[in-house]
Design a protein around this motif. Structure first.
Motif, PDB file in Angstrom:
ATOM      1  N   LEU A 191       0.945  -1.452   0.144  1.00 56.17           N
ATOM      2  CA  LEU A 191      -0.100   0.257  -0.367  1.00 56.17           C
ATOM      3  C   LEU A 191       0.884   1.126   0.465  1.00 56.17           C
ATOM      4  O   LEU A 191       0.417   2.354  -0.863  1.00 56.17           O
ATOM      5  CB  LEU A 191      -0.536   0.353   1.300  1.00 56.17           C
ATOM      6  CG  LEU A 191      -1.866  -1.285   0.872  1.00 56.17           C
ATOM      7  CD1 LEU A 191      -2.788  -1.184   2.636  1.00 56.17           C
ATOM      8  CD2 LEU A 191      -3.057  -0.939  -0.120  1.00 56.17           C
ATOM      9  N   ALA A 192       2.055   1.304   0.830  1.00 57.31           N
ATOM     10  CA  ALA A 192       2.379   2.883   1.025  1.00 57.31           C
ATOM     11  C   ALA A 192       3.424   2.684  -0.456  1.00 57.31           C
ATOM     12  O   ALA A 192       3.643   3.748  -0.912  1.00 57.31           O
ATOM     13  CB  ALA A 192       3.862   2.036   1.662  1.00 57.31           C
ATOM     14  N   MET A 193       3.843   1.309  -1.434  1.00 58.53           N
ATOM     15  CA  MET A 193       4.316   1.793  -2.370  1.00 58.53           C
ATOM     16  C   MET A 193       3.647   2.510  -3.554  1.00 58.53           C
ATOM     17  O   MET A 193       3.732   3.476  -4.401  1.00 58.53           O
ATOM     18  CB  MET A 193       4.901   0.388  -2.862  1.00 58.53           C
ATOM     19  CG  MET A 193       6.324  -0.501  -2.537  1.00 58.53           C
ATOM     20  SD  MET A 193       6.318  -2.230  -3.105  1.00 58.53           S
ATOM     21  CE  MET A 193       7.002  -1.815  -4.704  1.00 58.53           C
ATOM     22  N   ALA A 194       1.935   1.589  -3.033  1.00 58.53           N
ATOM     23  CA  ALA A 194       1.485   2.145  -4.116  1.00 58.53           C
ATOM     24  C   ALA A 194       1.164   3.814  -4.484  1.00 58.53           C
ATOM     25  O   ALA A 194       0.281   3.992  -4.760  1.00 58.53           O
ATOM     26  CB  ALA A 194      -0.256   1.359  -4.063  1.00 58.53           C
ATOM     27  N   GLN A 195       0.688   4.278  -2.311  1.00 58.79           N
ATOM     28  CA  GLN A 195       1.223   5.804  -2.633  1.00 58.79           C
ATOM     29  C   GLN A 195       1.725   6.926  -2.922  1.00 58.79           C
ATOM     30  O   GLN A 195       1.110   7.853  -3.569  1.00 58.79           O
ATOM     31  CB  GLN A 195       1.098   5.861  -0.673  1.00 58.79           C
ATOM     32  CG  GLN A 195       0.298   7.138  -0.766  1.00 58.79           C
ATOM     33  CD  GLN A 195       0.140   6.841   1.600  1.00 58.79           C
ATOM     34  OE1 GLN A 195       1.214   6.406   1.657  1.00 58.79           O
ATOM     35  NE2 GLN A 195      -0.459   8.431   1.973  1.00 58.79           N
ATOM     36  N   VAL A 196       3.447   5.965  -3.477  1.00 54.62           N
ATOM     37  CA  VAL A 196       4.233   6.748  -3.216  1.00 54.62           C
ATOM     38  C   VAL A 196       4.124   7.004  -4.856  1.00 54.62           C
ATOM     39  O   VAL A 196       4.300   7.725  -4.935  1.00 54.62           O
ATOM     40  CB  VAL A 196       5.621   6.860  -3.255  1.00 54.62           C
ATOM     41  CG1 VAL A 196       6.871   6.692  -4.387  1.00 54.62           C
ATOM     42  CG2 VAL A 196       5.750   6.013  -1.744  1.00 54.62           C
ATOM     43  N   LEU A 197       3.238   6.043  -5.541  1.00 54.59           N
ATOM     44  CA  LEU A 197       3.708   5.539  -6.758  1.00 54.59           C
ATOM     45  C   LEU A 197       2.132   6.970  -7.486  1.00 54.59           C
ATOM     46  O   LEU A 197       2.291   7.832  -8.414  1.00 54.59           O
ATOM     47  CB  LEU A 197       2.986   4.622  -8.070  1.00 54.59           C
ATOM     48  CG  LEU A 197       2.274   4.523  -9.077  1.00 54.59           C
ATOM     49  CD1 LEU A 197       3.578   5.597  -9.796  1.00 54.59           C
ATOM     50  CD2 LEU A 197       2.575   3.219  -9.543  1.00 54.59           C
ATOM     51  N   GLN A 198       1.231   7.030  -7.175  1.00 53.57           N
ATOM     52  CA  GLN A 198       0.221   8.056  -6.920  1.00 53.57           C
ATOM     53  C   GLN A 198       0.882   8.966  -6.713  1.00 53.57           C
ATOM     54  O   GLN A 198       0.130  10.453  -7.930  1.00 53.57           O
ATOM     55  CB  GLN A 198      -1.354   7.502  -6.129  1.00 53.57           C
ATOM     56  CG  GLN A 198      -2.187   8.604  -6.109  1.00 53.57           C
ATOM     57  CD  GLN A 198      -3.700   8.175  -5.025  1.00 53.57           C
ATOM     58  OE1 GLN A 198      -3.040   7.196  -4.481  1.00 53.57           O
ATOM     59  NE2 GLN A 198      -4.098   8.117  -6.192  1.00 53.57           N
ATOM     60  N   GLN A 199       0.750   9.902  -5.789  1.00 54.00           N
ATOM     61  CA  GLN A 199       2.048  10.964  -5.397  1.00 54.00           C
ATOM     62  C   GLN A 199       2.931  11.507  -6.458  1.00 54.00           C
ATOM     63  O   GLN A 199       3.054  12.626  -7.103  1.00 54.00           O
ATOM     64  CB  GLN A 199       2.815  10.405  -4.542  1.00 54.00           C
ATOM     65  CG  GLN A 199       1.679  10.591  -3.124  1.00 54.00           C
ATOM     66  CD  GLN A 199       2.747  10.765  -1.959  1.00 54.00           C
ATOM     67  OE1 GLN A 199       4.026  10.733  -1.400  1.00 54.00           O
ATOM     68  NE2 GLN A 199       1.865  10.922  -0.467  1.00 54.00           N
ATOM     69  N   ASP A 210      12.046   5.074 -14.343  1.00 55.64           N
ATOM     70  CA  ASP A 210      13.096   4.255 -13.451  1.00 55.64           C
ATOM     71  C   ASP A 210      13.128   4.715 -11.989  1.00 55.64           C
ATOM     72  O   ASP A 210      13.568   3.796 -11.562  1.00 55.64           O
ATOM     73  CB  ASP A 210      13.766   5.270 -13.601  1.00 55.64           C
ATOM     74  CG  ASP A 210      14.714   5.419 -15.642  1.00 55.64           C
ATOM     75  OD1 ASP A 210      14.527   4.410 -16.047  1.00 55.64           O
ATOM     76  OD2 ASP A 210      14.883   6.171 -16.104  1.00 55.64           O
ATOM     77  N   ARG A 211      12.137   5.849 -11.792  1.00 55.75           N
ATOM     78  CA  ARG A 211      11.908   5.879 -10.323  1.00 55.75           C
ATOM     79  C   ARG A 211      10.627   4.792  -9.230  1.00 55.75           C
ATOM     80  O   ARG A 211      11.243   4.542  -8.948  1.00 55.75           O
ATOM     81  CB  ARG A 211      10.786   7.290 -10.325  1.00 55.75           C
ATOM     82  CG  ARG A 211      11.492   8.175 -10.033  1.00 55.75           C
ATOM     83  CD  ARG A 211      11.010   9.460 -10.357  1.00 55.75           C
ATOM     84  NE  ARG A 211      11.698  11.058 -10.956  1.00 55.75           N
ATOM     85  CZ  ARG A 211      11.999  11.773  -9.766  1.00 55.75           C
ATOM     86  NH1 ARG A 211      12.789  11.261  -8.431  1.00 55.75           N
ATOM     87  NH2 ARG A 211      12.958  12.922 -10.031  1.00 55.75           N
ATOM     88  N   VAL A 212      10.170   3.888  -9.964  1.00 60.57           N
ATOM     89  CA  VAL A 212       8.996   3.314  -9.856  1.00 60.57           C
ATOM     90  C   VAL A 212      10.372   1.856  -9.666  1.00 60.57           C
ATOM     91  O   VAL A 212      10.490   0.884  -8.819  1.00 60.57           O
ATOM     92  CB  VAL A 212       8.297   2.450 -11.003  1.00 60.57           C
ATOM     93  CG1 VAL A 212       7.778   1.356 -10.723  1.00 60.57           C
ATOM     94  CG2 VAL A 212       7.304   3.834 -10.757  1.00 60.57           C
ATOM     95  N   ASN A 213      11.079   1.565 -10.620  1.00 58.31           N
ATOM     96  CA  ASN A 213      12.115   0.512 -10.469  1.00 58.31           C
ATOM     97  C   ASN A 213      13.337   0.931  -9.752  1.00 58.31           C
ATOM     98  O   ASN A 213      13.715  -0.555  -8.623  1.00 58.31           O
ATOM     99  CB  ASN A 213      13.493   0.523 -11.814  1.00 58.31           C
ATOM    100  CG  ASN A 213      12.004  -0.666 -13.197  1.00 58.31           C
ATOM    101  OD1 ASN A 213      11.339  -1.435 -12.571  1.00 58.31           O
ATOM    102  ND2 ASN A 213      12.354  -0.061 -14.264  1.00 58.31           N
ATOM    103  N   ALA A 214      13.896   1.952  -9.184  1.00 61.60           N
ATOM    104  CA  ALA A 214      14.173   2.106  -7.643  1.00 61.60           C
ATOM    105  C   ALA A 214      13.958   1.710  -7.090  1.00 61.60           C
ATOM    106  O   ALA A 214      14.696   1.532  -5.931  1.00 61.60           O
ATOM    107  CB  ALA A 214      14.873   3.490  -8.109  1.00 61.60           C
ATOM    108  N   LEU A 215      12.693   2.446  -7.263  1.00 60.89           N
ATOM    109  CA  LEU A 215      11.386   2.099  -5.436  1.00 60.89           C
ATOM    110  C   LEU A 215      11.326   0.550  -5.323  1.00 60.89           C
ATOM    111  O   LEU A 215      11.526   0.167  -3.925  1.00 60.89           O
ATOM    112  CB  LEU A 215      10.379   2.270  -5.688  1.00 60.89           C
ATOM    113  CG  LEU A 215       8.729   2.504  -4.394  1.00 60.89           C
ATOM    114  CD1 LEU A 215       9.971   2.887  -3.293  1.00 60.89           C
ATOM    115  CD2 LEU A 215       8.358   2.845  -5.197  1.00 60.89           C
ATOM    116  N   CYS A 216      11.196  -0.193  -6.046  1.00 58.16           N
ATOM    117  CA  CYS A 216      11.345  -1.776  -5.808  1.00 58.16           C
ATOM    118  C   CYS A 216      12.552  -2.215  -5.570  1.00 58.16           C
ATOM    119  O   CYS A 216      12.139  -3.236  -4.250  1.00 58.16           O
ATOM    120  CB  CYS A 216      10.579  -1.870  -7.462  1.00 58.16           C
ATOM    121  SG  CYS A 216       8.849  -1.859  -7.425  1.00 58.16           S
TER     122      CYS A 216
END
Length: 226
Positions: A191-199, A210-216
């Motif tokens: 849920l936290a990952m989805a929230q960051v992606l939404q922001q 690139d940011r999503v891959n770095a987050l993962c």
């Protein structure tokens, strides 16, 4: 591809990966040859019980609707379809972990959807027909065309709220990478990952993939450390 003739069986079944792979000729993966559905059904093992949830009709209905709605933007179908597929296929995680169920869905119930959604874009080499990767039919849960949608909805939903799952499905990097992580088994992390992606999405952040891959990568590292 959505004109592929399909007359699905009435009920779901389980088809082993070995048997399923034997039907995936190059012609089938290119959409040139029809899958021998009678043979597929005969090779499958019926599921226990006669519960309504094992009916194929509701699944076909939402897949047909997705192919109609998103004919011009096929990747956009994921965010619409994932929560509906999850709500339609009422399964436990243990039941969904059976690859045979997804093999059967892909080959006997919805081969047209798999071809429609995952046919490669662009031109193929030497004028050869473009073929869908076999993993979209019989691959692991993070690659198989229908399993990936059910699991992303399962991992990212917040109870009855599918909003976070819709956000996750709106980014292909999130689906393709996050589902491979053991960390998404932890609901607060997902849920936290989805929230960051939404922001990031709402703020118009650049280089989002690139940011999503770095987050993962960061989440996976932190999870491994803990």
């Amino acid at each position: 591809m959505n004109s592929y003739p399909v007359d699905p069986p009435e009920r779901l079944a389980s088809l082993t990966t070995g048997r399923a792979t034997s039907f995936l000729t190059e012609g089938v993966r290119a959409g040139q040859d029809e899958i021998p559905q009678v043979a597929v059904v005969r090779a499958a093992t019926p599921l226990d019980g006669y519960a309504v949830r094992w009916s194929t009709a509701p699944v076909r209905e939402i897949l047909d609707e997705a192919m109609d709605r998103f004919a011009d933007a096929r990747t956009d179908a994921d965010a619409w379809l994932a929560p509906r597929l999850h709500a339609t296929l009422r399964m436990t995680r243990a039941e969904a972990a059976d690859p045979g169920l997804w093999n059967f869905l892909a080959l006997a119930v919805a081969p047209d959807y798999v071809l429609w959604r995952h046919v490669p874009a662009g031109q193929s080499e030497e004028a050869a027909p473009k073929k869908v990767n076999a993993a979209r039919f019989v691959g692991p849960h993070y690659s198989q065309a229908l399993a990936r949608l059910w699991w992303v909805a399962e991992m990212f939903r917040d109870g009855l709220d599918y909003g976070p799952a819709v956000v996750a499905c709106g980014n292909q990097d999130m689906i393709n990478t996050a589902l491979r992580l053991d960390a998404v088994d932890h609901k607060p992390t997902a849920l936290a990952m989805a929230q960051v992606l939404q922001q990031w999405t709402e703020s118009g952040t650049n280089r989002l993939g690139d940011r999503v891959n770095a987050l993962c990568t960061a989440v996976n590292t932190a999870g491994s450390t803990l």
